[in-house]
Design a protein around this motif. Structure first.
Motif, PDB file in Angstrom:
ATOM      1  N   SER A  12       0.851  -1.203   0.000  1.00 48.58           N
ATOM      2  CA  SER A  12       0.000   0.000   0.000  1.00 48.58           C
ATOM      3  C   SER A  12       0.879   1.242   0.000  1.00 48.58           C
ATOM      4  CB  SER A  12      -0.896   0.035   1.238  1.00 48.58           C
ATOM      5  OG  SER A  12      -1.921  -0.903   1.142  1.00 48.58           O
ATOM      6  N   ALA A  13       0.615   2.141  -0.933  1.00 41.23           N
ATOM      7  CA  ALA A  13       1.516   3.285  -1.128  1.00 41.23           C
ATOM      8  C   ALA A  13       1.614   4.181   0.110  1.00 41.23           C
ATOM      9  CB  ALA A  13       1.045   4.094  -2.325  1.00 41.23           C
ATOM     10  N   CYS A  14       0.553   4.221   0.931  1.00 41.22           N
ATOM     11  CA  CYS A  14       0.598   5.137   2.084  1.00 41.22           C
ATOM     12  C   CYS A  14       1.472   4.605   3.216  1.00 41.22           C
ATOM     13  CB  CYS A  14      -0.813   5.416   2.594  1.00 41.22           C
ATOM     14  SG  CYS A  14      -1.637   3.955   3.190  1.00 41.22           S
ATOM     15  N   VAL A  20      -0.486   9.675   0.444  1.00 39.85           N
ATOM     16  CA  VAL A  20      -1.712   9.532  -0.360  1.00 39.85           C
ATOM     17  C   VAL A  20      -2.966   9.268   0.487  1.00 39.85           C
ATOM     18  CG1 VAL A  20      -0.641   8.806  -2.535  1.00 39.85           C
ATOM     19  CG2 VAL A  20      -1.054   7.108  -0.754  1.00 39.85           C
ATOM     20  N   ARG A  21      -2.830   9.321   1.824  1.00 38.69           N
ATOM     21  CA  ARG A  21      -4.007   9.061   2.658  1.00 38.69           C
ATOM     22  C   ARG A  21      -5.068  10.139   2.443  1.00 38.69           C
ATOM     23  NH1 ARG A  21      -5.164   5.842   7.003  1.00 38.69           N
ATOM     24  NH2 ARG A  21      -5.023   7.541   8.503  1.00 38.69           N
ATOM     25  N   VAL A  44       0.918   0.631  -4.555  1.00 38.78           N
ATOM     26  CA  VAL A  44      -0.390   0.886  -5.177  1.00 38.78           C
ATOM     27  C   VAL A  44      -1.255   1.690  -4.205  1.00 38.78           C
ATOM     28  CG1 VAL A  44      -1.357  -1.323  -4.346  1.00 38.78           C
ATOM     29  CG2 VAL A  44      -2.425  -0.178  -6.279  1.00 38.78           C
ATOM     30  N   CYS A  45      -1.979   2.660  -4.734  1.00 43.23           N
ATOM     31  CA  CYS A  45      -3.029   3.318  -3.948  1.00 43.23           C
ATOM     32  C   CYS A  45      -4.295   3.250  -4.791  1.00 43.23           C
ATOM     33  CB  CYS A  45      -2.684   4.770  -3.622  1.00 43.23           C
ATOM     34  SG  CYS A  45      -4.066   5.560  -2.749  1.00 43.23           S
ATOM     35  N   PRO A  46      -5.174   2.306  -4.496  1.00 43.50           N
ATOM     36  CA  PRO A  46      -6.379   2.162  -5.326  1.00 43.50           C
ATOM     37  C   PRO A  46      -7.226   3.430  -5.354  1.00 43.50           C
ATOM     38  CG  PRO A  46      -6.091   0.251  -3.890  1.00 43.50           C
ATOM     39  CD  PRO A  46      -5.071   1.257  -3.469  1.00 43.50           C
ATOM     40  N   GLU A  47      -7.285   4.165  -4.241  1.00 44.47           N
ATOM     41  CA  GLU A  47      -8.175   5.339  -4.211  1.00 44.47           C
ATOM     42  C   GLU A  47      -7.650   6.461  -5.101  1.00 44.47           C
ATOM     43  OE1 GLU A  47      -9.051   6.199  -0.045  1.00 44.47           O
ATOM     44  OE2 GLU A  47      -9.480   4.072   0.274  1.00 44.47           O
ATOM     45  N   ARG A  56      -8.903  14.079   0.476  1.00 45.42           N
ATOM     46  CA  ARG A  56     -10.210  13.765  -0.126  1.00 45.42           C
ATOM     47  C   ARG A  56     -11.212  13.483   0.983  1.00 45.42           C
ATOM     48  NH1 ARG A  56      -6.496   9.995  -1.178  1.00 45.42           N
ATOM     49  NH2 ARG A  56      -6.619   7.943  -0.233  1.00 45.42           N
ATOM     50  N   LYS A 103      -2.478  -1.838   3.922  1.00 43.31           N
ATOM     51  CA  LYS A 103      -2.775  -1.000   5.090  1.00 43.31           C
ATOM     52  C   LYS A 103      -4.045  -1.498   5.770  1.00 43.31           C
ATOM     53  CE  LYS A 103      -3.156   2.489   7.859  1.00 43.31           C
ATOM     54  NZ  LYS A 103      -4.030   1.695   8.719  1.00 43.31           N
ATOM     55  N   SER A 106      -8.336   0.013   6.163  1.00 42.26           N
ATOM     56  CA  SER A 106      -8.738   0.921   5.082  1.00 42.26           C
ATOM     57  C   SER A 106      -9.949   0.367   4.324  1.00 42.26           C
ATOM     58  CB  SER A 106      -7.544   1.086   4.132  1.00 42.26           C
ATOM     59  OG  SER A 106      -7.982   1.209   2.810  1.00 42.26           O
ATOM     60  N   SER A 108     -10.381   0.416   1.298  1.00 45.71           N
ATOM     61  CA  SER A 108      -9.894  -0.227   0.070  1.00 45.71           C
ATOM     62  C   SER A 108      -8.923  -1.352   0.394  1.00 45.71           C
ATOM     63  CB  SER A 108      -9.184   0.797  -0.809  1.00 45.71           C
ATOM     64  OG  SER A 108      -9.989   1.906  -0.998  1.00 45.71           O
ATOM     65  N   CYS A 109      -7.867  -1.051   1.151  1.00 45.04           N
ATOM     66  CA  CYS A 109      -6.748  -1.994   1.322  1.00 45.04           C
ATOM     67  C   CYS A 109      -6.876  -2.920   2.535  1.00 45.04           C
ATOM     68  CB  CYS A 109      -5.442  -1.213   1.467  1.00 45.04           C
ATOM     69  SG  CYS A 109      -4.961  -0.317  -0.015  1.00 45.04           S
TER      70      CYS A 109
HETATM   71  S1  SF4 Z   1      -6.261   3.281  -0.669  1.00 48.19           S
HETATM   72 FE1  SF4 Z   1      -5.938   4.093   1.382  1.00 48.19          FE
HETATM   73  S2  SF4 Z   1      -4.905   2.445   2.471  1.00 48.19           S
HETATM   74 FE2  SF4 Z   1      -4.743   1.976   0.305  1.00 48.19          FE
HETATM   75  S3  SF4 Z   1      -2.807   2.874  -0.311  1.00 48.19           S
HETATM   76 FE3  SF4 Z   1      -4.342   4.418  -0.708  1.00 48.19          FE
HETATM   77  S4  SF4 Z   1      -4.376   5.642   1.127  1.00 48.19           S
HETATM   78 FE4  SF4 Z   1      -3.348   3.749   1.637  1.00 48.19          FE
END
Ligand code: SF4
Length: 316
Positions: A12-14, A20-21, A44-47, A56, A103, A106, A108-109
């Motif tokens: 997870s990129a964060c 990217v959070r 990767v950050c899916p969001e 955001r 992460k 989350s 997403s993750c």
């Molecule tokens: S979607 Fe959220 S938890 Fe996943 S990498 Fe992006 S900021 Fe981090």
């Protein structure tokens, strides 16, 4: 000494990487940071990948007719299809990988402890579970280790994750090297004998049979079949009793060379481990020291006694 290859990990990129959070922050996690040094990382950050900005508005996971969805209450946007499409494309185009480190919590993750709601506004709690990207990861890669930084604070979960990613990485490298021969695969199998014994006796036998019948298959097919069974073996649930058996087996190599006090101490620790009073690591450390002391190359090559770089066995 085992030469470790670098596991290829989706991350997870964060986590220690990019701000990217949703609040523009970054998560600092000392173990995840250390692991980065030993791995080839794909962040990767899916969001952000579906076009959400930084910072955001928060998004939440909801469940409807047993399906998860993602909603942004402040904007009224339902992002389910976008994130599912992204996940599908991203996961389908990955190179061969050895693990996921995502992460926790989350939407997403999160692989565990993500808040899931009964409604799109995020007001009525349903359960804790997986985020929507994480759920796709588990569906598509059932035999690849996937953990979040929260779960990796548990020493047993961390140990298992590390053991698996380094074993899969070594096999992947063997598979992709130009000049790998059957004898290299047989050596890999021999070096993983105790590891496989602990994870699954059934798979150990099946893999042994596959190698015994190697002449029936072209090498590429043989190693693909082997890799699939090996990954499956390492995904089975670990039982304490299997560790006890393997450890007692390895102890048998040394028992006649040891003093009575050493034997009693070791067997006492083994009993404590069997009764879940201590962790596995002191036993493995003692066996490894004996393998060095008695210069037992066969055991020194066993991945069970040397599953991952020593530096990863502690957190600063
Ligand atoms: S979607 Fe959220 S938890 Fe996943 S990498 Fe992006 S900021 Fe981090």
């Amino acid at each position: 000494m085992r030469n470790f290859t670098k596991p290829r990990i989706v991350y997870s990129a964060c986590l220690n990487s990019e701000p990217v959070r949703y609040d523009g922050g970054i998560i600092k996690d000392s173990f995840a940071l250390k692991l980065k040094e030993y791995c080839e990382i794909i962040t990767v950050c899916p969001e952000v990948s579906i076009g959400l900005g930084v910072p955001r508005e928060k998004i939440i996971v909801y469940v409807e007719e047993n399906r998860l969805g993602i909603y942004q209450p402040k904007t009224g946007l339902d992002l389910t299809d976008k994130i599912l499409d992204f996940s599908e494309n991203f996961l389908n185009t990955l190179p061969e990988i050895d693990g996921f480190l995502l992460k926790s919590k989350s939407p997403s993750c999160g692989l565990s402890n993500t808040m899931i709601y009964k409604d799109r506004e995020g007001k009525i709690f349903h359960s804790k579970g997986k985020g929507i990207f994480a759920q796709k990861v588990l569906e598509k890669f059932p035999y690849i280790p996937a953990e979040d930084e929260g779960r990796l604070r548990n020493p047993e979960i961390r140990e298992r994750f590390l053991t698996r990613i380094f074993a899969l990485s070594e096999l992947r490298n063997l598979k992709n090297k130009d000049n790998t021969k059957v004898k290299d695969l047989i050596e890999f199998h021999q070096n993983n004998k105790y590891l496989l014994m602990v994870y699954s006796q059934k798979h150990l036998k099946e893999l042994g049979n596959l190698l015994a019948n190697q002449s029936k298959y072209p090498f590429e097919e043989l190693i693909e079949k082997y890799a699939l069974l090996f990954k499956e073996a390492l995904s089975t649930n670990l039982k304490r009793g299997n560790h006890v058996n393997a450890i007692f087996h390895i102890y048998g190599y040394f028992s006649r060379k040891l003093k009575a006090g050493e034997k009693n101490h070791f067997l006492h620790l083994l009993d404590l481990y069997r009764r879940a009073k201590i962790n596995l690591s002191p036993l493995v450390e003692i066996l490894r020291s004996w393998a060095y002391r008695f210069d037992d190359q066969y055991l020194l090559n066993q991945t069970y006694l040397n599953p991952y770089p020593n530096e990863l066995s502690y957190i600063e």
